[in-house]
Design an enzyme around this catalytic site. Structure first.
Site, PDB file in Angstrom:
ATOM      1  N   HIS A   1      -1.293  -1.535  -3.904  1.00 19.25           N
ATOM      2  CA  HIS A   1      -2.515  -1.320  -3.519  1.00 19.25           C
ATOM      3  C   HIS A   1      -2.536   0.163  -3.362  1.00 19.25           C
ATOM      4  O   HIS A   1      -1.921   0.874  -2.784  1.00 19.25           O
ATOM      5  CB  HIS A   1      -2.726  -1.684  -1.888  1.00 19.25           C
ATOM      6  CG  HIS A   1      -3.880  -1.583  -1.348  1.00 19.25           C
ATOM      7  ND1 HIS A   1      -5.206  -2.240  -1.445  1.00 19.25           N
ATOM      8  CD2 HIS A   1      -4.396  -0.466  -0.470  1.00 19.25           C
ATOM      9  CE1 HIS A   1      -6.214  -1.781  -0.811  1.00 19.25           C
ATOM     10  NE2 HIS A   1      -5.685  -0.679  -0.188  1.00 19.25           N
TER      11      HIS A   1
ATOM     12  N   ASP B   1      -6.859  -5.579   5.111  1.00 21.68           N
ATOM     13  CA  ASP B   1      -6.073  -4.258   4.943  1.00 21.68           C
ATOM     14  C   ASP B   1      -6.446  -3.350   6.391  1.00 21.68           C
ATOM     15  O   ASP B   1      -7.240  -2.978   6.574  1.00 21.68           O
ATOM     16  CB  ASP B   1      -6.858  -3.548   3.870  1.00 21.68           C
ATOM     17  CG  ASP B   1      -6.343  -2.444   3.246  1.00 21.68           C
ATOM     18  OD1 ASP B   1      -5.243  -1.908   3.917  1.00 21.68           O
ATOM     19  OD2 ASP B   1      -7.135  -1.533   2.588  1.00 21.68           O
TER      20      ASP B   1
ATOM     21  N   HIS C   1      -8.275   0.911  -4.394  1.00 23.09           N
ATOM     22  CA  HIS C   1      -9.328   1.000  -3.076  1.00 23.09           C
ATOM     23  C   HIS C   1     -10.015   2.303  -3.038  1.00 23.09           C
ATOM     24  O   HIS C   1      -9.301   3.058  -2.639  1.00 23.09           O
ATOM     25  CB  HIS C   1      -8.473   0.510  -1.718  1.00 23.09           C
ATOM     26  CG  HIS C   1      -9.497   0.584  -0.528  1.00 23.09           C
ATOM     27  ND1 HIS C   1      -8.937   0.519   0.653  1.00 23.09           N
ATOM     28  CD2 HIS C   1     -10.748   0.527  -0.550  1.00 23.09           C
ATOM     29  CE1 HIS C   1      -9.579   0.532   1.718  1.00 23.09           C
ATOM     30  NE2 HIS C   1     -10.851   0.486   1.160  1.00 23.09           N
TER      31      HIS C   1
ATOM     32  N   MET D   1      -9.064   8.494  -1.488  1.00 18.30           N
ATOM     33  CA  MET D   1      -9.958   8.915  -0.386  1.00 18.30           C
ATOM     34  C   MET D   1     -10.521  10.508  -0.913  1.00 18.30           C
ATOM     35  O   MET D   1      -9.526  11.176  -1.580  1.00 18.30           O
ATOM     36  CB  MET D   1      -9.158   9.228   0.706  1.00 18.30           C
ATOM     37  CG  MET D   1      -8.517   7.710   1.438  1.00 18.30           C
ATOM     38  SD  MET D   1      -7.600   7.930   2.886  1.00 18.30           S
ATOM     39  CE  MET D   1      -6.913   6.384   3.045  1.00 18.30           C
TER      40      MET D   1
ATOM     41  N   MET E   1     -12.026   4.725  -1.512  1.00 17.92           N
ATOM     42  CA  MET E   1     -12.907   5.110  -0.274  1.00 17.92           C
ATOM     43  C   MET E   1     -13.513   6.386  -0.621  1.00 17.92           C
ATOM     44  O   MET E   1     -13.188   7.473   0.006  1.00 17.92           O
ATOM     45  CB  MET E   1     -11.757   5.110   0.784  1.00 17.92           C
ATOM     46  CG  MET E   1     -11.375   3.806   1.410  1.00 17.92           C
ATOM     47  SD  MET E   1      -9.879   3.952   2.228  1.00 17.92           S
ATOM     48  CE  MET E   1      -8.673   3.839   1.009  1.00 17.92           C
TER      49      MET E   1
ATOM     50  N   MET F   1     -11.680  -4.755   5.946  1.00 19.11           N
ATOM     51  CA  MET F   1     -10.875  -3.397   6.443  1.00 19.11           C
ATOM     52  C   MET F   1     -10.608  -3.953   7.744  1.00 19.11           C
ATOM     53  O   MET F   1     -11.786  -4.134   8.655  1.00 19.11           O
ATOM     54  CB  MET F   1     -11.645  -2.259   6.440  1.00 19.11           C
ATOM     55  CG  MET F   1     -11.620  -1.564   5.158  1.00 19.11           C
ATOM     56  SD  MET F   1     -10.231  -1.654   4.203  1.00 19.11           S
ATOM     57  CE  MET F   1      -9.412  -0.572   5.565  1.00 19.11           C
TER      58      MET F   1
ATOM     59  N   ASP G   1      -4.809   3.496  -2.468  1.00 23.60           N
ATOM     60  CA  ASP G   1      -5.722   4.125  -1.670  1.00 23.60           C
ATOM     61  C   ASP G   1      -6.400   5.584  -2.169  1.00 23.60           C
ATOM     62  O   ASP G   1      -5.793   6.370  -1.871  1.00 23.60           O
ATOM     63  CB  ASP G   1      -5.299   4.168  -0.281  1.00 23.60           C
ATOM     64  CG  ASP G   1      -5.270   2.974   0.591  1.00 23.60           C
ATOM     65  OD1 ASP G   1      -6.162   2.286   0.486  1.00 23.60           O
ATOM     66  OD2 ASP G   1      -4.111   2.657   0.976  1.00 23.60           O
TER      67      ASP G   1
ATOM     68  N   SER H   1       0.825  -1.268   0.064  1.00 27.30           N
ATOM     69  CA  SER H   1      -0.046  -0.032  -0.128  1.00 27.30           C
ATOM     70  C   SER H   1       0.742   1.188   0.121  1.00 27.30           C
ATOM     71  O   SER H   1       1.571   1.460   1.032  1.00 27.30           O
ATOM     72  CB  SER H   1      -0.975  -0.123   1.378  1.00 27.30           C
ATOM     73  OG  SER H   1      -1.594   1.196   1.275  1.00 27.30           O
TER      74      SER H   1
HETATM   75  C1  DX5 Z   1      -6.540   2.597   5.228  1.00 22.08           C
HETATM   76  C2  DX5 Z   1      -6.042   1.950   3.803  1.00 22.08           C
HETATM   77  C3  DX5 Z   1      -5.059   1.108   3.882  1.00 22.08           C
HETATM   78  C4  DX5 Z   1      -3.726   1.554   4.578  1.00 22.08           C
HETATM   79  C5  DX5 Z   1      -3.155   0.423   5.491  1.00 22.08           C
HETATM   80  O1  DX5 Z   1      -7.552   3.310   5.160  1.00 22.08           O
HETATM   81  O2  DX5 Z   1      -7.047   1.441   3.201  1.00 22.08           O
HETATM   82  O3  DX5 Z   1      -4.617   0.427   2.603  1.00 22.08           O
HETATM   83  O4  DX5 Z   1      -2.781   1.946   3.649  1.00 22.08           O
HETATM   84  O5  DX5 Z   1      -2.054   1.191   5.953  1.00 22.08           O
HETATM   85  P1  DX5 Z   1      -1.185   0.258   7.312  1.00 22.08           P
HETATM   86  O6  DX5 Z   1      -0.859  -0.914   6.522  1.00 22.08           O
HETATM   87  O7  DX5 Z   1      -0.280   1.115   7.701  1.00 22.08           O
HETATM   88  O8  DX5 Z   1      -2.189  -0.092   8.431  1.00 22.08           O
HETATM   89 ZN    ZN Z   2      -6.537   0.214   1.302  1.00 20.16          ZN
END
Ligand code: DX5
Ligand code: ZN
Length: 228
Positions: A38, A180, A71, A42, A73, A142, A40, A13
Site C-alpha cells: 500500500h 485503512d 492511495h 500525499m 490523497m 479510512m 500513500d 503500508s
Molecule cells: C493514512 C494512510 C494509511 C497509513 C496507515 O493517511 O492512508 O495508509 O499508512 O497507517 P497506520 O497503519 O499506522 O494507521
Molecule cells: Zn493509505
C-alpha cells in the site's frame, strides 16, 4: 488482485517504513507474506502531509513482486492518474471528497488497464458511494483521518464497513473492501467480521521490531474472524 472471501489479505503500508530503505521494506513485507504493498501519496493540500510521487512509485515497481495499491490523497487526482499508472500502480484509489466527476475519474483510471478504487474519509457518509459502488474494484474505508500513520482506529468505522458491505451487496458490486488506519492485531478480527476483505497496516507492521512476524500476527488475528 481479487481476494478470496475466506482469506483476508494484508496490505503493508510503507508509510511507516524507513523511507531511506523502501526497497528493503518491500522485501521484508514480501518475505512476511503480505498480499499487497500500500503506497500513500500525499500532496500537502488534501491532507496536511507530503510524501511521494510517480518517480518513487516507478522505483518501487522495479523491486516489488507484489502489486502496488496506490492511495492518492491528493486534490487533483485526474492530473496525475496517467503518471501513476505509467509508474506501475496496479490499483489507483481516489478520494470521493475531491471529485465532482467521480464517475468520469473512475472510468479514466480504467482506461490505463489499472484497477480503480474509491476512498472515503471518516466524516463522509456512506451514501456518497451509492452511485459509484457498481463501477469500482475497491472501496478504501479510512478508519482514521488521512495524512499520518500511527493514529487510533475510529470505532465508528466498524459500522461503516458493515453499511458499505450491505451497499455493495445491494448494488451487486464485486468491489473489495479495504480498511485503512489504526489496524492492529487487537481489532483485526472485528474489522474482518464487519466485512473487510483487506487490512491495510503500517505501524502494526513496520513499527514492530520484526515486521515479517508482525504480518503473521496480523493475519492470525484476522483469521479468527474468518474461521468463526
Ligand atoms: C493514512 C494512510 C494509511 C497509513 C496507515 O493517511 O492512508 O495508509 O499508512 O497507517 P497506520 O497503519 O499506522 O494507521
Ligand atoms: Zn493509505
Amino acid at each position: 488482485m481479487t481476494p478470496r472471501r475466506d482469506r483476508v489479505q494484508i496490505a503493508a503500508s510503507i508509510l511507516a517504513a524507513d523511507f531511506a530503505a523502501l526497497g528493503a521494506a518491500i522485501a521484508t513485507a514480501e518475505r512476511g507474506g503480505a498480499d499487497l504493498i500500500h503506497v500513500d501519496v500525499m500532496d500537502g493540500h488534501f491532507v496536511p502531509n507530503i510524501t511521494i510521487g510517480p518517480p518513487v512509485v516507478a522505483a518501487l515497481k522495479r523491486v516489488a513482486r507484489l502489486p502496488l495499491d496506490v492511495h492518492l490523497m491528493i486534490e487533483d487526482p485526474d492530473r496525475y492518474i496517467p503518471a501513476f499508472a505509467e509508474a506501475g500502480a496496479a490499483r489507483l484509489n481516489v478520494h470521493v471528497e475531491v471529485l465532482p466527476h467521480l464517475h468520469r475519474t473512475i472510468q479514466f483510471i480504467k482506461t490505463f488497464g489499472v484497477e480503480a478504487g474509491v476512498a472515503i474519509n471518516p466524516g463522509t457518509p456512506v451514501g456518497a458511494l451509492e452511485d459509484i459502488a457498481a463501477d469500482v474494484d475497491q472501496v478504501l474505508v479510512m478508519s482514521v483521518n488521512p495524512g499520518f500513520g500511527g493514529q487510533t482506529f475510529i470505532a465508528r468505522s466498524e459500522s461503516k464497513v458493515r453499511a458499505i458491505r450491505e451497499l455493495l451487496r445491494r448494488e451487486q458490486s464485486r468491489a473489495v473492501i479495504s480498511v485503512d488506519g489504526g489496524v492492529e492485531p487487537h481489532n483485526a478480527a472485528q474489522i474482518v467480521a464487519a466485512g473487510a476483505d483487506i487490512l491495510v497496516a503500517g505501524t502494526a507492521i513496520f513499527g514492530r521490531p520484526d515486521p515479517a512476524q508482525a504480518i503473521h500476527d496480523l493475519r492470525a488475528a484476522a483469521s479468527a474472524a474468518v474461521a468463526s
